[in-house]
Design an enzyme around this catalytic site. Structure first.
Site, PDB file in Angstrom:
ATOM      1  N   PHE A  19     -83.577 -34.017  27.208  1.00  0.00           N
ATOM      2  CA  PHE A  19     -82.497 -33.212  26.623  1.00  0.00           C
ATOM      3  C   PHE A  19     -81.692 -32.436  27.661  1.00  0.00           C
ATOM      4  O   PHE A  19     -80.720 -31.767  27.313  1.00  0.00           O
ATOM      5  CB  PHE A  19     -83.080 -32.202  25.623  1.00  0.00           C
ATOM      6  CG  PHE A  19     -83.713 -32.833  24.414  1.00  0.00           C
ATOM      7  CD1 PHE A  19     -82.935 -33.323  23.379  1.00  0.00           C
ATOM      8  CD2 PHE A  19     -85.091 -32.922  24.307  1.00  0.00           C
ATOM      9  CE1 PHE A  19     -83.510 -33.896  22.251  1.00  0.00           C
ATOM     10  CE2 PHE A  19     -85.683 -33.495  23.195  1.00  0.00           C
ATOM     11  CZ  PHE A  19     -84.897 -33.989  22.160  1.00  0.00           C
ATOM     12  N   HIS A  24     -76.297 -30.040  23.307  1.00  0.00           N
ATOM     13  CA  HIS A  24     -77.056 -29.030  22.570  1.00  0.00           C
ATOM     14  C   HIS A  24     -77.825 -28.103  23.515  1.00  0.00           C
ATOM     15  O   HIS A  24     -78.324 -27.065  23.080  1.00  0.00           O
ATOM     16  CB  HIS A  24     -78.029 -29.732  21.620  1.00  0.00           C
ATOM     17  CG  HIS A  24     -78.066 -29.144  20.234  1.00  0.00           C
ATOM     18  ND1 HIS A  24     -77.111 -28.258  19.734  1.00  0.00           N
ATOM     19  CD2 HIS A  24     -78.948 -29.328  19.205  1.00  0.00           C
ATOM     20  CE1 HIS A  24     -77.417 -27.941  18.492  1.00  0.00           C
ATOM     21  NE2 HIS A  24     -78.529 -28.565  18.147  1.00  0.00           N
TER      22      HIS A  24
END
Length: 198
Positions: A19, A24
């Site tokens: 990630f 995000h």
């Protein structure tokens, strides 16, 4: 304000290397830039967070990356606030925001989560939304792509090239907030967002 209590700058994101450069995780990237600027390192501390400690204008500032998934950010943030006696007035939550174009950074106290489940989690667990939010613009997904897919995709090559300058603007704004208050930090961000800073 509580003069003896530290500030807490909590960047929202998802843990794990996959990630790292996704949209995000803009909150993680922003607090990471602040830590780099001050030569600080993140260490595991508190309830489900890694934390770095810096000093801004003589004030103690904790930089946190909650290590629960983003939709569950509230409990780690609340745990740090309890442990260090941090009032909500000295909490800054750094989030990605679909409502602003990439490269925009906005500061705001309070308000609804605007569909951001991490911000909603923090507000629900604390029982208040009267904290400052640093909103890192990521823009809207292209036609045909869902919001969920868009926020979990990595920044584009063009965005990655521009990212260091945007992160520096966020870091500048956060330092100004701690030093001089919200209004001055908002003014500084507005000036920095204009062409040639004018």
């Amino acid at each position: 304000m509580t003069p003896d209590a530290p500030w807490l700058i909590a960047g929202l994101g998802n843990p794990g290397p996959w990630f790292r450069l996704t949209r995000h995780n803009a909150g993680f990237l922003a607090v990471g830039r602040l830590a780099e600027r001050h030569g600080a390192r993140f260490r595991r501390r508190g309830i489900g967070s890694v934390v770095a400690e810096i000093e801004v204008d003589g004030k103690r500032v904790l930089l946190a990356k909650p290590q629960w998934f983003i939709n569950l950010s509230g409990r780690p943030v609340a745990g740090l606030m309890r442990r260090y006696g941090i009032p909500v007035e000295q909490l800054v939550v750094v989030q990605d925001d679909l409502d602003f174009a990439f490269g925009s950074c906005k500061l705001k106290r309070g308000g609804g989560p605007g569909g951001h489940n991490g911000v909603r989690s923090v507000g629900d667990v604390l029982g208040t939304r009267d904290f400052v939010r640093l909103r890192f613009g990521i823009g809207r997904p292209p036609k045909g792509q869902s919001v969920g897919d868009f926020v979990l995709k990595k920044f584009s090559d063009d965005e990655l090239a521009a990212l260091p300058a945007v992160l520096d603007r966020c870091a500048d704004a956060t330092e100004t907030l701690v030093q001089r208050g919200l209004n001055r930090a908002q003014d500084a961000l507005n000036v920095a967002s204009r062409p040639n800073g004018r």
